[in-house]
Design a protein around this motif. Structure first.
Motif, PDB file in Angstrom:
ATOM      1  N   THR A 289      16.609 119.430  43.993  1.00  0.00           N
ATOM      2  CA  THR A 289      16.206 120.982  44.372  1.00  0.00           C
ATOM      3  C   THR A 289      16.739 121.213  45.886  1.00  0.00           C
ATOM      4  OG1 THR A 289      13.832 120.237  45.317  1.00  0.00           O
ATOM      5  CG2 THR A 289      14.187 120.792  42.896  1.00  0.00           C
ATOM      6  N   PRO A 290      16.524 122.397  46.164  1.00  0.00           N
ATOM      7  CA  PRO A 290      17.131 122.818  47.620  1.00  0.00           C
ATOM      8  C   PRO A 290      16.185 121.603  48.697  1.00  0.00           C
ATOM      9  CG  PRO A 290      17.068 124.652  46.308  1.00  0.00           C
ATOM     10  CD  PRO A 290      16.494 123.416  45.508  1.00  0.00           C
ATOM     11  N   ALA A 291      14.866 121.721  48.696  1.00  0.00           N
ATOM     12  CA  ALA A 291      13.985 120.889  49.424  1.00  0.00           C
ATOM     13  C   ALA A 291      14.260 119.533  49.301  1.00  0.00           C
ATOM     14  CB  ALA A 291      12.551 121.333  49.069  1.00  0.00           C
ATOM     15  N   LEU A 292      14.486 119.137  48.211  1.00  0.00           N
ATOM     16  CA  LEU A 292      14.948 117.519  47.912  1.00  0.00           C
ATOM     17  C   LEU A 292      16.124 117.199  48.643  1.00  0.00           C
ATOM     18  CD1 LEU A 292      13.791 116.737  44.502  1.00  0.00           C
ATOM     19  CD2 LEU A 292      12.563 115.965  46.675  1.00  0.00           C
ATOM     20  N   LEU A 293      17.264 118.005  48.535  1.00  0.00           N
ATOM     21  CA  LEU A 293      18.603 117.898  49.052  1.00  0.00           C
ATOM     22  C   LEU A 293      18.572 117.748  50.633  1.00  0.00           C
ATOM     23  CD1 LEU A 293      20.808 119.994  46.979  1.00  0.00           C
ATOM     24  CD2 LEU A 293      20.651 117.509  46.916  1.00  0.00           C
ATOM     25  N   GLN A 294      17.725 118.670  51.188  1.00  0.00           N
ATOM     26  CA  GLN A 294      17.454 119.010  52.640  1.00  0.00           C
ATOM     27  C   GLN A 294      16.713 117.592  53.054  1.00  0.00           C
ATOM     28  OE1 GLN A 294      15.736 122.651  54.346  1.00  0.00           O
ATOM     29  NE2 GLN A 294      16.581 123.589  52.630  1.00  0.00           N
ATOM     30  N   ALA A 295      15.618 117.151  52.486  1.00  0.00           N
ATOM     31  CA  ALA A 295      15.089 115.992  52.614  1.00  0.00           C
ATOM     32  C   ALA A 295      16.121 114.802  52.952  1.00  0.00           C
ATOM     33  CB  ALA A 295      14.032 115.609  51.802  1.00  0.00           C
ATOM     34  N   LYS A 296      16.778 114.610  51.817  1.00  0.00           N
ATOM     35  CA  LYS A 296      17.862 113.613  51.737  1.00  0.00           C
ATOM     36  C   LYS A 296      18.936 113.843  53.048  1.00  0.00           C
ATOM     37  CE  LYS A 296      18.403 112.154  47.161  1.00  0.00           C
ATOM     38  NZ  LYS A 296      19.487 111.986  45.848  1.00  0.00           N
ATOM     39  N   ARG A 297      19.200 114.895  53.433  1.00  0.00           N
ATOM     40  CA  ARG A 297      20.045 115.089  54.435  1.00  0.00           C
ATOM     41  C   ARG A 297      19.464 114.872  55.917  1.00  0.00           C
ATOM     42  NH1 ARG A 297      20.510 120.357  56.746  1.00  0.00           N
ATOM     43  NH2 ARG A 297      21.738 120.150  58.907  1.00  0.00           N
ATOM     44  N   TRP A 298      18.004 115.223  55.825  1.00  0.00           N
ATOM     45  CA  TRP A 298      17.118 114.881  57.003  1.00  0.00           C
ATOM     46  C   TRP A 298      17.194 113.190  57.185  1.00  0.00           C
ATOM     47  CZ3 TRP A 298      13.075 111.765  58.578  1.00  0.00           C
ATOM     48  CH2 TRP A 298      12.263 112.094  59.762  1.00  0.00           C
ATOM     49  N   LEU A 299      16.975 112.581  56.114  1.00  0.00           N
ATOM     50  CA  LEU A 299      16.951 110.968  56.090  1.00  0.00           C
ATOM     51  C   LEU A 299      18.114 110.488  56.513  1.00  0.00           C
ATOM     52  CD1 LEU A 299      14.798 110.596  52.946  1.00  0.00           C
ATOM     53  CD2 LEU A 299      14.140 109.981  55.007  1.00  0.00           C
ATOM     54  N   ASP A 300      19.528 110.861  55.857  1.00  0.00           N
ATOM     55  CA  ASP A 300      20.593 110.596  56.214  1.00  0.00           C
ATOM     56  C   ASP A 300      20.737 110.627  58.143  1.00  0.00           C
ATOM     57  OD1 ASP A 300      21.623 110.050  54.016  1.00  0.00           O
ATOM     58  OD2 ASP A 300      22.697 111.880  53.655  1.00  0.00           O
ATOM     59  N   ILE A 301      20.250 111.538  58.469  1.00  0.00           N
ATOM     60  CA  ILE A 301      20.623 111.734  60.070  1.00  0.00           C
ATOM     61  C   ILE A 301      19.571 110.780  60.667  1.00  0.00           C
ATOM     62  CG2 ILE A 301      19.872 113.393  61.887  1.00  0.00           C
ATOM     63  CD1 ILE A 301      20.768 115.631  59.980  1.00  0.00           C
ATOM     64  N   TYR A 302      18.272 111.028  60.293  1.00  0.00           N
ATOM     65  CA  TYR A 302      17.396 109.887  60.687  1.00  0.00           C
ATOM     66  C   TYR A 302      17.751 108.525  61.015  1.00  0.00           C
ATOM     67  CZ  TYR A 302      12.796 107.613  61.617  1.00  0.00           C
ATOM     68  OH  TYR A 302      11.786 106.830  62.391  1.00  0.00           O
ATOM     69  N   PHE A 303      18.273 108.096  59.874  1.00  0.00           N
ATOM     70  CA  PHE A 303      18.719 106.480  59.491  1.00  0.00           C
ATOM     71  C   PHE A 303      19.827 106.274  60.402  1.00  0.00           C
ATOM     72  CE2 PHE A 303      15.391 106.253  55.974  1.00  0.00           C
ATOM     73  CZ  PHE A 303      14.453 105.349  56.759  1.00  0.00           C
ATOM     74  N   SER A 304      20.472 107.396  60.633  1.00  0.00           N
ATOM     75  CA  SER A 304      21.710 107.101  61.540  1.00  0.00           C
ATOM     76  C   SER A 304      21.356 106.963  63.070  1.00  0.00           C
ATOM     77  CB  SER A 304      22.874 108.282  61.408  1.00  0.00           C
ATOM     78  OG  SER A 304      22.509 109.253  62.074  1.00  0.00           O
ATOM     79  N   GLY A 305      20.281 106.858  63.210  1.00  0.00           N
ATOM     80  CA  GLY A 305      19.781 106.728  64.506  1.00  0.00           C
ATOM     81  C   GLY A 305      19.681 108.140  65.536  1.00  0.00           C
ATOM     82  N   GLN A 306      19.520 109.174  64.905  1.00  0.00           N
ATOM     83  CA  GLN A 306      19.617 110.515  65.571  1.00  0.00           C
ATOM     84  C   GLN A 306      18.389 111.426  65.409  1.00  0.00           C
ATOM     85  OE1 GLN A 306      23.130 112.806  65.229  1.00  0.00           O
ATOM     86  NE2 GLN A 306      24.323 111.050  64.324  1.00  0.00           N
ATOM     87  N   GLU A 307      17.706 112.049  66.004  1.00  0.00           N
ATOM     88  CA  GLU A 307      16.811 112.794  65.783  1.00  0.00           C
ATOM     89  C   GLU A 307      17.214 113.921  64.946  1.00  0.00           C
ATOM     90  OE1 GLU A 307      13.067 115.111  68.006  1.00  0.00           O
ATOM     91  OE2 GLU A 307      14.428 114.334  69.250  1.00  0.00           O
ATOM     92  N   PRO A 308      16.715 114.220  63.992  1.00  0.00           N
ATOM     93  CA  PRO A 308      17.055 115.416  63.156  1.00  0.00           C
ATOM     94  C   PRO A 308      16.497 116.751  63.622  1.00  0.00           C
ATOM     95  CG  PRO A 308      16.110 113.992  61.653  1.00  0.00           C
ATOM     96  CD  PRO A 308      15.936 113.351  62.894  1.00  0.00           C
ATOM     97  N   ASP A 309      17.362 117.567  63.914  1.00  0.00           N
ATOM     98  CA  ASP A 309      17.239 118.962  64.389  1.00  0.00           C
ATOM     99  C   ASP A 309      16.630 120.009  63.587  1.00  0.00           C
ATOM    100  OD1 ASP A 309      19.255 119.546  62.910  1.00  0.00           O
ATOM    101  OD2 ASP A 309      20.900 120.499  64.843  1.00  0.00           O
TER     102      ASP A 309
END
Length: 166
Positions: free
Chosen positions: A47-67
């Motif tokens: 769903t859109p919320a789940l896809l956004q959460a996955k994108r957030w996690l990708d950024i977070y686990f790359s060592g960056q603060e999600p914006d």
């Protein structure tokens, strides 16, 4: 209706859940309250919320603060909602204590004091780990106490945020 997706993180598998409003759950596999509140009739569907959460996690686990923050819809009592709102105010890379959260909540409610243990119970039942950053709450002496996903994960998450890398 709730929908789920799995996410493979550097710390292990994560189950994501969402409804039509937003993300309702984010649990590490094997966490103490894994899938608590998940509707047994859920469907595995992006769903859109789940896809956004996955994108957030990708950024977070790359060592960056999600914006950005994906839409959230944590379900819980009014007290838990208040505590979870305070958790969302803890800045990336910083920590606070259960006692400090209790003092802030008491002040917001116009009370002389609030039980740090009650606050700790609400923190521990946070259904949207990481995005609602319960891992940033430590003991009064700075010790890593209480994390439903495991103290080892809590330590690694805090290290990730401080060092911006694993």
């Amino acid at each position: 209706m709730q929908y789920t997706q799995h996410y493979d993180s550097p710390l292990g598998g994560i189950l994501l859940a969402a409804d039509e409003v937003g993300l309702t759950g984010l649990w590490f596999d094997g966490a103490k309250y894994f899938a608590a509140g998940l509707d047994p009739a859920y469907r595995a569907e992006a769903t859109p919320a789940l896809l956004q959460a996955k994108r957030w996690l990708d950024i977070y686990f790359s060592g960056q603060e999600p914006d950005f923050t994906p839409p959230l819809h944590p379900c819980g009592s009014a007290f838990r909602q208040e505590v979870w709102a305070l958790l969302r105010q803890i800045p990336y890379g910083q920590t606070t204590t259960y006692g400090a959260l209790a003092v802030r909540l008491a002040a917001e409610r116009g009370l002389a004091k609030m039980s740090a243990q009650a606050v700790g119970g609400a923190v521990g039942h946070n259904p949207i780990s990481l995005i609602i950053p319960c891992h940033r709450v430590v003991g009064t002496d700075g010790s890593l106490t209480g994390y439903a996903g495991g103290i080892d994960k809590k330590a690694r998450l805090l290290a990730l945020e401080k060092d911006k890398k694993f």
